[in-house]
Design an enzyme around this catalytic site. Structure first.
Site, short mmCIF file in Angstrom:
data_model
loop_
_atom_site.label_atom_id
_atom_site.label_comp_id
_atom_site.label_asym_id
_atom_site.label_seq_id
_atom_site.Cartn_x
_atom_site.Cartn_y
_atom_site.Cartn_z
N HIS A 348 0.83 -1.21 0.00
CA HIS A 348 0.00 0.00 0.00
C HIS A 348 0.86 1.26 0.00
CE1 HIS A 348 -3.97 -1.94 1.56
NE2 HIS A 348 -3.75 -2.16 0.29
N ARG A 455 -6.31 -6.18 -13.12
CA ARG A 455 -6.16 -7.31 -12.19
C ARG A 455 -7.28 -7.24 -11.16
NH1 ARG A 455 -1.19 -4.72 -12.82
NH2 ARG A 455 0.41 -5.94 -13.90
N ARG A 491 -9.01 -9.30 -16.16
CA ARG A 491 -8.48 -10.65 -15.93
C ARG A 491 -9.17 -11.24 -14.72
NH1 ARG A 491 -2.29 -11.26 -14.25
NH2 ARG A 491 -3.16 -10.61 -12.24
N GLU A 591 0.64 -17.56 -20.90
CA GLU A 591 1.76 -17.44 -19.96
C GLU A 591 2.29 -18.81 -19.55
OE1 GLU A 591 0.25 -15.04 -16.79
OE2 GLU A 591 -1.70 -16.03 -16.79
N ARG A 625 11.17 -14.73 -11.16
CA ARG A 625 11.60 -13.35 -11.42
C ARG A 625 11.65 -12.50 -10.16
NH1 ARG A 625 6.82 -10.17 -12.07
NH2 ARG A 625 4.96 -11.47 -12.08
N CYS A 662 1.05 -7.73 -22.32
CA CYS A 662 0.66 -6.91 -21.16
C CYS A 662 1.62 -7.04 -19.99
CB CYS A 662 -0.75 -7.28 -20.69
SG CYS A 662 -0.93 -8.98 -20.13
#
Length: 735
Positions: A348, A455, A491, A591, A625, A662
């Protein structure tokens, strides 16, 4: 402890008292000079003429070893130790037993406290613990100036003073130069047991009311109000303050006989233990929200708050971690940058920092201990670095970069309404990614043509119970309204594995959750969860276009099953006379590498596809990653990844299937140059990447770029980044 009199007399008195209390024949204090040498400042038992004469090089002798290890050393026969360094001027020949403890301040050894005895003896555990306690108190006493005056401390390294460069992670872009303001967390409660339980219950109840009122004041337009719709972060944070489980735990702890402060501290520790078990960084970020609420509650109970502090005009806030409300309580116009030891780009605090355009670097291990209040620092939100106490030449270099950045931002703003068209006339659709209402205002600020990836899981992650149909519908309607007719691709939930929602019980622990039951797999295993979300999306998009795509599709059968659920929900709405979207498009995210060899079966079933390059590449290389140990083992600009992308683009072109990219790849100019050279004409970038990528597109001759790319794809090297940079320079492409 210090007593009166000149500094040397006070130090001499201190070592005399310690020697007596430790039943030692020798007690000595060594302090670290700015050169790194450890100087004998006071002794009881050694030759007094050695005081301020004996100096040990960094790491020299047992004293240097104690400072280097920052741990106590206990020996029964010190002269026989290989690190022993004999200094004849000290007269320590007869002493065998040695016990040394570091004087630690801010995680660094500023000196060493030593006691010695003639007899070969082993100091017991209690004595080792005693000297560590004494050393802790002595370190604070020295640093505070109670034993030595400030002029005598000038060359003593009570705090770091040299220039340092630390590498962290970029949380919010930008550059800033300013002076350190340390965000202090509340101290642990001094009083644990309540004298009067009812009084403590009242104190806790009033503090909770004040906590929630303070957040409400921010939402209603207080000190730190965010512009536009970005207040959703605070709304989410307010939900945590209302969490029934958290409030109930606090009340039960007070009823159990604890003070209000002790109750808050205990519940915080319980949450810390529970959340810390999660390996997923997103889950761990929820811990920081509760940590921040607990810290704010403790400050309220103590009658303190950050907004009362007098800050410099160029404040750089430094904290181990920070909650969004704490950041907003500081005077917004005075905060130039933010440095965090912990956190993530999804926290946040990072979200609010980006919304406020405050440069932020996180994951800076130990930065809090390396700084003092008022130190000059540089926050480099472009490289993910910070420079502590920088040299004048470094400051000048960063100021020059800041001037260039300001000019570049002005150029990007001027391009906001300019279509992204290449030099030879090819139109590129440039969209942005989003996940919160806080991101929606970026549509207008960047000039993006829509949202290529929204998302949806954030709303689920921050709730203690499954969001109801009406709350889901309201959020999706808000997103579509903010888009104002521009396309939005939703998504569906990408949760599961370590992202276990508190209201969804996991049947069993997964050894490898990243490759486990997550995303569409969880949605198909629990169709009621996915159907509820699809029902909300259909209702929100009534009379408009709805674009929905499913994540982590690994097989064609998974997509068929997911699309059937869409058809089921459409039929459910029709039977009840409920309005449906005017246009419904259903797509899949590519993906999982398995789809690369089954695109001929998948593409005819889809209305569009989107390449999730982040996950696709990490699965291709079996390298997480987010793991710094392996994340740099491959370059996205390598022949294998680019050939995979080329195969996807070619298959989509053959079937006429719209395709976009994206991932973060689409938001970096050089990588985006590679994508359009491969034939992609639809990119969805993070908001900060829209301007730079558009400038690149406007400077590109796409025909020449595609020709050059075909040559590079045949390379046998692990990366063609340098070759791509050379090609871009040759074609005068601005990257």
């Amino acid at each position: 402890m210090a007593g009166a009199g000149p500094a040397q007399e006070r130090l001499d008195l201190v070592v005399r008292i310690i020697a007596q209390s430790m039943v030692a024949e020798v007690c000595s204090i060594y302090l670290r000079r700015a050169s790194g040498e450890l100087e004998l400042f006071a002794t009881e038992g050694l030759n007094p003429q050695a005081v301020h004469t004996t100096r040990l090089r960094p790491g020299e002798g047992l004293v240097g070893e104690v400072a280097r290890l920052a741990q106590p050393i206990s020996l029964s026969d010190a002269p026989s130790h290989p690190s022993f360094s004999y200094r004849p001027e000290t007269g320590e020949d007869p002493y065998h037993a040695f016990l040394g403890a570091p004087l630690l301040r801010g995680g660094r050894a500023i000196g060493v406290l030593v006691v010695q005895n003639r007899a070969e003896r082993r100091y017991d555990e209690d004595e080792v613990e005693d000297i560590q306690t004494i050393a802790m108190v002595l370190a604070e006493t020295v640093a505070s100036g109670e034993l030595l005056a400030q002029d005598e401390l000038r060359d003593i390294e009570v705090a770091p003073h040299r220039p340092e460069r630390l590498k962290g992670q970029r949380f919010a872009e930008g550059l800033a130069i300013g002076h350190v303001v340390l965000h202090e967390a509340p101290l642990p409660p001094e009083r644990l047991l309540a004298d009067n339980q009812q009084v403590e219950e009242i104190r806790l109840r009033e503090a909770l009311i004040q906590l929630k009122d303070g957040i409400d004041a921010m939402l209603d337009g207080g000190q730190g109000k965010l512009a536009g719709q970005s207040y959703e972060v605070l709304e989410t944070y307010r939900m945590f303050a209302d969490d029934r489980g958290w409030n109930r735990s606090l009340e039960e702890a007070v009823r159990g006989g604890l003070t209000a402060e002790a109750a808050v501290d205990r519940v915080r520790n319980e949450h810390r233990a529970r959340f810390a078990q999660a390996r997923d960084p997103y889950i761990r970020e929820r811990l920081h929200d509760f940590e921040d609420l607990a810290n704010r509650l403790l400050r309220i109970l103590a009658g303190d708050k950050p907004g009362d502090r007098d800050l410099p005009d160029d404040a750089i806030l430094v904290a181990r971690n920070l909650g969004p409300a704490d950041l907003l309580e500081y005077p917004r116009h005075r905060i130039r940058g933010l440095l965090l030891e912990e956190g993530s780009s999804a926290s946040h605090a990072a979200i609010v920092a980006r919304a406020l355009q405050i440069p932020c670097v996180g994951r800076l291990q130990g930065v809090r201990d390396r700084l003092s209040e008022g130190d000059l620092v540089i926050v480099d939100g472009e490289t993910g670095e910070t420079y502590l106490r920088p040299r004048p030449d470094m400051i000048a270099a960063v100021r020059s970069r800041m001037a260039v950045r300001d000019q570049r931002q002005a150029e990007f703003a001027a391009l906001r309404d300019t279509p992204a068209v290449t030099q030879d006339g090819t139109r590129i659709n440039l969209l942005t990614n989003a996940g919160l209402a806080v991101d929606l205002e970026n549509l207008d600020l960047t000039g993006a043509e829509g949202i290529g990836l929204f998302r949806t899981e954030f709303q689920f992650m921050v709730s203690e119970e499954l969001p109801r149909l009406d709350s889901q519908t309201a959020l999706y309607k808000l997103v579509l309204d903010a888009a104002g007719g521009r396309p939005v691709t939703f998504r569906t939930l990408d949760i599961g594995g370590d992202k276990v929602l508190p209201y969804l019980e996991a049947t069993e622990r997964e050894e490898n959750p990243a490759l486990g039951r997550r995303a569409i797999r969880l949605g198909l295993d629990r169709p009621s969860l996915l159907r509820l979300q699809l029902r909300a999306l259909l209702a929100a998009a009534a009379g408009r276009e709805l674009r929905v795509m499913f994540p982590m599709i690994a097989t064609v059968d998974e997509f068929r099953a997911a699309r059937e659920l869409v058809d089921v929900e459409c039929e459910w709405a029709r039977r009840r006379g409920r309005p449906l979207p005017d246009l419904l498009r259903v797509g899949a995210m590519i993906e999982c590498p398995s789809l690369l060899w089954h695109l001929d079966a998948l593409l005819p079933l889809t209305d569009f596809v989107s390449v999730g390059s982040n996950d696709l590449f990490q699965y291709m290389y079996a390298a997480d990653r987010t793991n710094p140990l392996v994340s740099d083992r491959y370059d996205p600009l390598s022949p294998p990844t680019l050939r995979a992308l080329q195969a996807i683009q070619a298959a989509c072109a053959e079937t006429g299937t719209p395709v976009s990219v994206c991932g973060e790849l689409a938001g970096r100019p050089l990588e985006a140059f590679a994508l359009i050279a491969l034939g992609f004409t639809r990119l969805s970038a993070p908001a900060g990447g829209v301007g730079p990528v558009k400038r690149m597109i406007l400077s590109t001759d796409l025909t020449a770029a595609r020709k050059g790319m075909q040559t590079l794809l045949g390379s046998s090297s692990g990366s063609i980044r340098n070759e791509l940079e050379s090609l871009a320079r040759k074609l005068n492409v601005v990257t």
